[in-house]
Write an enzyme that holds these catalytic residues in place. Sequence first.
Site, PDB file in Angstrom:
ATOM      1  N   GLU A 193      45.561   7.844  22.777  1.00  0.00           N
ATOM      2  CA  GLU A 193      45.032   6.357  23.352  1.00  0.00           C
ATOM      3  C   GLU A 193      43.293   6.893  23.159  1.00  0.00           C
ATOM      4  OE1 GLU A 193      46.590   6.632  27.330  1.00  0.00           O
ATOM      5  OE2 GLU A 193      48.574   5.789  26.621  1.00  0.00           O
ATOM      6  N   GLU A 386      55.178   6.253  24.384  1.00  0.00           N
ATOM      7  CA  GLU A 386      55.748   6.561  26.105  1.00  0.00           C
ATOM      8  C   GLU A 386      55.417   5.164  26.639  1.00  0.00           C
ATOM      9  OE1 GLU A 386      51.687   7.685  27.526  1.00  0.00           O
ATOM     10  OE2 GLU A 386      51.062   9.199  26.409  1.00  0.00           O
TER      11      GLU A 386
END
Length: 488
Positions: A193, A386
Amino acid sequence: MLNKAKGFPENFMWGGATAANQLEGAYNLDGKGLSTSDMAPFVPKEERDGADFTFDVDSKQLEEYLGEDCQVYFPKRQGIDFYHRYKEDIALFAEMGFNVFRLSIAWPRIFPTGEESEPNEAGLAFYDKVFDELRKYNIEPLVTISHYEMPLALTEKYNGWESRELIDLYLKFANTLFDRYKDKVKYWITFNEMNMMLTSLYTGGGILEDKIKSSKEQAAYQATHHQFVASALAVKSGREKMPNAKIGCMICRLETYAATCKPEDVLQTLREDQMNLFYPEVQVRGEYPFYMERYFAENDIVIHKEPGDDAILKNNTVDFIAFSYYMTYLGKYDPTNKDNSGCLVSQLKNPHLELSEWGWPIDPTGLRIALNRLYDRYHVPLFIVENGLGAIDVLEEDGRVHDDYRIDYLQKHIAQMKEAIQDGVDLIGYTTWGPIDIISCSTSEMSKRYGFIYVDQDDEGKGSLTRYRKDSFYWYKKVIESNGEILE
Ligand code: BG6
């Protein structure tokens, strides 16, 4: 003609995802150095619900946390003791039928301060054992090289990714992993991320805000540039060392809907979307997108590039886009708000969506939209690395956890993945977040559980650490067995 029956591809990857700093524990064993994430205290509910909650650390806190008489409890230091229990945990993943497991490597386990010339053999040997155990069950490792942690010494000396020196140090780390594990690991993600740097300089970049030499945004984008170059150079050497490897980038996908059909809100939403897609733009297309130029100019941001940086980005793009997906956001124009965190910190609530216990909107359809939007734009394989529901679970006396709410959440998201595949999206895998309960990233809580496997430990670190199969464990097993055909 539309193939209505088209389901998940035969070789679809099903599994779960974790990060070293949230599950391993053993923070000071076998030569491991201190990590930035070892300094993340437990944040109780009263504090995390406050408007000014941030999980960043400043230099004053750091000094306190490093003090000998510090009494603060740091849950990530003990994780769920995967370091000693990985065999039991991997056996449970295998029982569910995983064919992929996402994990990250703790950088300070390999280079305790980041600057040693030789890696720590004990650290490397630990991951060898983990990969061998996975191989035993034909579980493919998906390795994130850097997931929200780095040697604390690099924060203290360089203020983390604010400094360009980090590029070479990261490359030394990445190359060490490629050389050592090239025959054991095929799938790699360079950074977790990357877009979270804007919201959390410390977690994303090991940067102490009170030590930055410029504005916060300038520091965040400069640090991001350093990570872009480091990532591209890792792709380059990874390809040279491992011709069959697949190396991806990763973003936290912030799928954003316009709060109204007012053109200003739609434009604002487009802008926020562009800011989120800036990362795959650079890593998939290999260049800074046009819209950033104006943004940088209007916000006094100057990216210092070295000669050759642009060519490095252009020539070393990734093989796939990995992303996390938890919720969707709303975009609304607000002339008084100059903060670029945009939808991520917005308090706007979508009236059509229910919220999780942590206030995260639940939006399975948003996942289909995200998949379509990303594939439509980039035409590279996508990997959902995720997704999941953080919830309070209750362990019954008979050792069961009846987490039908988690099954419901995942069921609906997987159904939308299937729709997206029918839409034509090239989706290669799905790893749910925290398949075994681990420490929360943002608040270091244990009680925010995502797992199919319950871990007996509370927010204060008390408990036997015994593992229990939740109802969702048996459910996910059936989903995998049927390759996503049976979701009930
Ligand atoms: C992702 C992170 O953004 O969200 C994970 O990559 C994190 O590290 C996950 O755990 C869920 O967030 P939290 O705060 O609920 O653990």
